[in-house]
Motif scaffolding. Structure first.
Motif, PDB file in Angstrom:
ATOM      1  N   MET A   1      37.478  48.035  31.893  1.00  0.00           N
ATOM      2  CA  MET A   1      37.446  46.854  32.774  1.00  0.00           C
ATOM      3  C   MET A   1      36.822  45.687  32.041  1.00  0.00           C
ATOM      4  O   MET A   1      35.802  45.840  31.372  1.00  0.00           O
ATOM      5  CB  MET A   1      36.607  47.178  34.021  1.00  0.00           C
ATOM      6  CG  MET A   1      36.639  46.084  35.067  1.00  0.00           C
ATOM      7  SD  MET A   1      35.500  46.459  36.441  1.00  0.00           S
ATOM      8  CE  MET A   1      36.111  48.066  36.950  1.00  0.00           C
ATOM      9  N   ARG A   2      37.431  44.514  32.138  1.00  0.00           N
ATOM     10  CA  ARG A   2      36.900  43.343  31.457  1.00  0.00           C
ATOM     11  C   ARG A   2      35.534  42.980  32.007  1.00  0.00           C
ATOM     12  O   ARG A   2      35.306  42.965  33.220  1.00  0.00           O
ATOM     13  CB  ARG A   2      37.868  42.170  31.611  1.00  0.00           C
ATOM     14  CG  ARG A   2      39.140  42.304  30.785  1.00  0.00           C
ATOM     15  CD  ARG A   2      40.036  41.114  30.997  1.00  0.00           C
ATOM     16  NE  ARG A   2      40.556  41.075  32.371  1.00  0.00           N
ATOM     17  CZ  ARG A   2      41.270  40.078  32.859  1.00  0.00           C
ATOM     18  NH1 ARG A   2      41.551  39.023  32.100  1.00  0.00           N
ATOM     19  NH2 ARG A   2      41.712  40.114  34.104  1.00  0.00           N
ATOM     20  N   ALA A   3      34.617  42.634  31.089  1.00  0.00           N
ATOM     21  CA  ALA A   3      33.238  42.358  31.475  1.00  0.00           C
ATOM     22  C   ALA A   3      33.140  41.213  32.476  1.00  0.00           C
ATOM     23  O   ALA A   3      32.311  41.217  33.382  1.00  0.00           O
ATOM     24  CB  ALA A   3      32.405  42.053  30.232  1.00  0.00           C
ATOM     25  N   ALA A   4      34.008  40.215  32.342  1.00  0.00           N
ATOM     26  CA  ALA A   4      33.944  39.039  33.211  1.00  0.00           C
ATOM     27  C   ALA A   4      34.246  39.382  34.662  1.00  0.00           C
ATOM     28  O   ALA A   4      33.856  38.657  35.580  1.00  0.00           O
ATOM     29  CB  ALA A   4      34.927  37.986  32.715  1.00  0.00           C
ATOM     30  N   ARG A   6      33.399  42.385  36.118  1.00  0.00           N
ATOM     31  CA  ARG A   6      32.507  43.410  36.666  1.00  0.00           C
ATOM     32  C   ARG A   6      31.540  42.850  37.696  1.00  0.00           C
ATOM     33  O   ARG A   6      31.348  43.443  38.757  1.00  0.00           O
ATOM     34  CB  ARG A   6      31.733  44.075  35.515  1.00  0.00           C
ATOM     35  CG  ARG A   6      32.618  44.906  34.617  1.00  0.00           C
ATOM     36  CD  ARG A   6      31.878  45.370  33.381  1.00  0.00           C
ATOM     37  NE  ARG A   6      32.759  46.134  32.506  1.00  0.00           N
ATOM     38  CZ  ARG A   6      32.448  46.493  31.278  1.00  0.00           C
ATOM     39  NH1 ARG A   6      31.278  46.146  30.759  1.00  0.00           N
ATOM     40  NH2 ARG A   6      33.291  47.192  30.558  1.00  0.00           N
ATOM     41  N   LEU A   7      30.919  41.701  37.382  1.00  0.00           N
ATOM     42  CA  LEU A   7      29.938  41.139  38.304  1.00  0.00           C
ATOM     43  C   LEU A   7      30.571  40.719  39.624  1.00  0.00           C
ATOM     44  O   LEU A   7      30.026  41.026  40.691  1.00  0.00           O
ATOM     45  CB  LEU A   7      29.212  39.963  37.646  1.00  0.00           C
ATOM     46  CG  LEU A   7      28.035  39.390  38.448  1.00  0.00           C
ATOM     47  CD1 LEU A   7      27.009  40.469  38.739  1.00  0.00           C
ATOM     48  CD2 LEU A   7      27.398  38.228  37.691  1.00  0.00           C
ATOM     49  N   PRO A   8      31.721  40.032  39.640  1.00  0.00           N
ATOM     50  CA  PRO A   8      32.348  39.710  40.928  1.00  0.00           C
ATOM     51  C   PRO A   8      32.693  40.938  41.764  1.00  0.00           C
ATOM     52  O   PRO A   8      32.522  40.935  42.986  1.00  0.00           O
ATOM     53  CB  PRO A   8      33.612  38.945  40.524  1.00  0.00           C
ATOM     54  CG  PRO A   8      33.282  38.355  39.191  1.00  0.00           C
ATOM     55  CD  PRO A   8      32.418  39.368  38.515  1.00  0.00           C
ATOM     56  N   TRP A   9      33.186  42.012  41.107  1.00  0.00           N
ATOM     57  CA  TRP A   9      33.476  43.229  41.857  1.00  0.00           C
ATOM     58  C   TRP A   9      32.199  43.826  42.433  1.00  0.00           C
ATOM     59  O   TRP A   9      32.193  44.349  43.561  1.00  0.00           O
ATOM     60  CB  TRP A   9      34.183  44.249  40.965  1.00  0.00           C
ATOM     61  CG  TRP A   9      35.627  43.944  40.715  1.00  0.00           C
ATOM     62  CD1 TRP A   9      36.221  43.662  39.520  1.00  0.00           C
ATOM     63  CD2 TRP A   9      36.674  43.897  41.686  1.00  0.00           C
ATOM     64  NE1 TRP A   9      37.560  43.418  39.685  1.00  0.00           N
ATOM     65  CE2 TRP A   9      37.866  43.564  41.006  1.00  0.00           C
ATOM     66  CE3 TRP A   9      36.712  44.085  43.070  1.00  0.00           C
ATOM     67  CZ2 TRP A   9      39.089  43.434  41.658  1.00  0.00           C
ATOM     68  CZ3 TRP A   9      37.930  43.954  43.720  1.00  0.00           C
ATOM     69  CH2 TRP A   9      39.095  43.633  43.026  1.00  0.00           C
ATOM     70  N   LEU A  10      31.113  43.768  41.679  1.00  0.00           N
ATOM     71  CA  LEU A  10      29.823  44.280  42.165  1.00  0.00           C
ATOM     72  C   LEU A  10      29.355  43.480  43.369  1.00  0.00           C
ATOM     73  O   LEU A  10      28.989  44.050  44.406  1.00  0.00           O
ATOM     74  CB  LEU A  10      28.786  44.210  41.046  1.00  0.00           C
ATOM     75  CG  LEU A  10      27.334  44.505  41.460  1.00  0.00           C
ATOM     76  CD1 LEU A  10      27.207  45.933  41.971  1.00  0.00           C
ATOM     77  CD2 LEU A  10      26.386  44.257  40.288  1.00  0.00           C
ATOM     78  N   ALA A 160      30.454  53.459  37.130  1.00  0.00           N
ATOM     79  CA  ALA A 160      31.920  53.407  37.145  1.00  0.00           C
ATOM     80  C   ALA A 160      32.437  52.017  36.818  1.00  0.00           C
ATOM     81  O   ALA A 160      33.489  51.864  36.189  1.00  0.00           O
ATOM     82  CB  ALA A 160      32.439  53.857  38.512  1.00  0.00           C
ATOM     83  N   LEU A 161      31.685  50.989  37.230  1.00  0.00           N
ATOM     84  CA  LEU A 161      32.076  49.613  36.925  1.00  0.00           C
ATOM     85  C   LEU A 161      31.705  49.211  35.499  1.00  0.00           C
ATOM     86  O   LEU A 161      32.052  48.119  35.051  1.00  0.00           O
ATOM     87  CB  LEU A 161      31.409  48.643  37.909  1.00  0.00           C
ATOM     88  CG  LEU A 161      31.914  48.688  39.350  1.00  0.00           C
ATOM     89  CD1 LEU A 161      31.055  47.804  40.246  1.00  0.00           C
ATOM     90  CD2 LEU A 161      33.377  48.260  39.440  1.00  0.00           C
ATOM     91  N   PHE A 262      38.302  51.222  41.291  1.00  0.00           N
ATOM     92  CA  PHE A 262      38.416  51.874  42.600  1.00  0.00           C
ATOM     93  C   PHE A 262      37.179  52.730  42.883  1.00  0.00           C
ATOM     94  O   PHE A 262      36.588  52.674  43.964  1.00  0.00           O
ATOM     95  CB  PHE A 262      39.691  52.723  42.612  1.00  0.00           C
ATOM     96  CG  PHE A 262      39.959  53.423  43.918  1.00  0.00           C
ATOM     97  CD1 PHE A 262      39.852  52.749  45.130  1.00  0.00           C
ATOM     98  CD2 PHE A 262      40.334  54.759  43.934  1.00  0.00           C
ATOM     99  CE1 PHE A 262      40.114  53.390  46.330  1.00  0.00           C
ATOM    100  CE2 PHE A 262      40.598  55.404  45.129  1.00  0.00           C
ATOM    101  CZ  PHE A 262      40.492  54.723  46.322  1.00  0.00           C
ATOM    102  N   ASN A 263      36.783  53.524  41.880  1.00  0.00           N
ATOM    103  CA  ASN A 263      35.568  54.340  42.007  1.00  0.00           C
ATOM    104  C   ASN A 263      34.352  53.467  42.267  1.00  0.00           C
ATOM    105  O   ASN A 263      33.543  53.725  43.164  1.00  0.00           O
ATOM    106  CB  ASN A 263      35.327  55.153  40.731  1.00  0.00           C
ATOM    107  CG  ASN A 263      36.103  56.447  40.709  1.00  0.00           C
ATOM    108  OD1 ASN A 263      36.243  57.117  41.718  1.00  0.00           O
ATOM    109  ND2 ASN A 263      36.619  56.791  39.545  1.00  0.00           N
TER     110      ASN A 263
END
Length: 297
Positions: A1-4, A6-10, A160-161, A262-263
């Protein structure tokens, strides 16, 4: 997953978990779905009718577990459908094997706690009516247990992220043996929900088992309660695996970053919900701290 990303998904996952904790209606899930549903299935009032035999206890445990699927002390277990989806070759047979490993972890933890609860008897803190300050002892136990379980799920979601490194957290790249270990771990976490559960129907079956001082009976009814809790999850997952020969699972498995996302979303959302609901909203209901209220909650 692209690092950019990860934070928005979190942030989005945490916000979703907090939103669920705000709008959650315990009276609806505990009474309308839980108690009324169990009464309809069993054909007698589950709140007013005492448990009079082992056979009655068995039916009560299964049905109350099933109708308690959406209670705040169990619904986070539905996040297990994400790690269940992490097979390399999705199929109905693989789905059933994955559910078997998940159920094994649930059975071991629930059965062990049921045996301990029956041996200790009615004096166990989870059945206590005592207060410490404003809070009942049994709810303090709920806060501690679900706070810890929520934190574990949250950290697994972060892993997972790709935001933290935790050995053994669920990812698509895990070897088969470690993947089974993850499913047993998450199954064990679901079984551990019983350690903090204040759901009235669970308390009732717990009181019956504790009064018997029979560890075999305690283990049996706790295992049946826990398996009832994951029955709907299992049905949904098997249906997903069967539809289109597992088309959705194959779509997830096609890209490791897609499955990891998803996880991560499922586990972080579940963890945030448990921590917010049990460690912030619950104390606020007793005048300790603050929590936003909506009319139906």
């Amino acid at each position: 997953m692209r690092a950019a990303l990860r934070l928005p998904w979190l942030v989005g996952s945490v916000a979703l978990g907090l939103a669920f904790a705000v709008v959650w209606s315990p009276s609806f899930v505990d009474q309308t779905i839980g108690e009324n549903g169990a009464t309809t299935i069993l054909g007698y009032s589950v709140t007013a009718t005492p448990i009079g035999s082992v056979l009655m206890a068995i039916g009560f445990a299964v049905v109350s577990g099933l109708t308690g699927t959406f209670t705040a002390c169990n619904v986070a277990g539905l996040s297990a459908i994400a790690p269940l989806s992490a097979g390399r070759q999705p199929s109905l047979a693989a789905a059933l094997r994955s559910l078997g490993w998940l159920a094994l972890g649930t059975i071991v933890v629930a059965g062990l706690y049921g045996a301990i609860g029956a041996l200790v008897g009615p004096s166990i803190p989870q059945l206590s009516q005592a207060l410490i300050g404003r809070l009942p002892v049994r709810l303090i136990q709920s806060m501690v247990v679900f706070g810890i379980l929520g934190l574990v799920l949250f950290v697994m979601g972060l892993s997972a992220l790709g935001l933290v490194r935790v050995d053994g957290a669920p990812t698509l790249t895990l070897p088969r043996r470690r993947g089974r270990g993850i499913l047993r771990l998450i199954g064990g976490l679901i079984g551990a929900f019983l350690i903090g559960r204040p759901f009235p129907l669970f308390v009732k079956i717990f009181q019956y088992a504790a009064a018997s001082h029979n560890p075999a009976l305690g283990a049996l009814v706790f295992v049946l309660q826990a398996l009832g809790n994951i029955a709907l999850l299992a049905l949904v997952f098997v249906a997903v695996a069967a539809v289109g020969h597992g088309r959705l699972l194959r779509w997830l498995a096609a890209r490791p970053d897609r499955l990891a996302r998803f996880n991560g979303i499922a586990l972080v959302t579940a963890g945030a919900f448990l921590i917010a609901y049990w460690c912030v909203r619950l104390p606020a209901a007793f005048g300790i701290g603050w929590w936003p209220r909506v009319p139906w909650s």
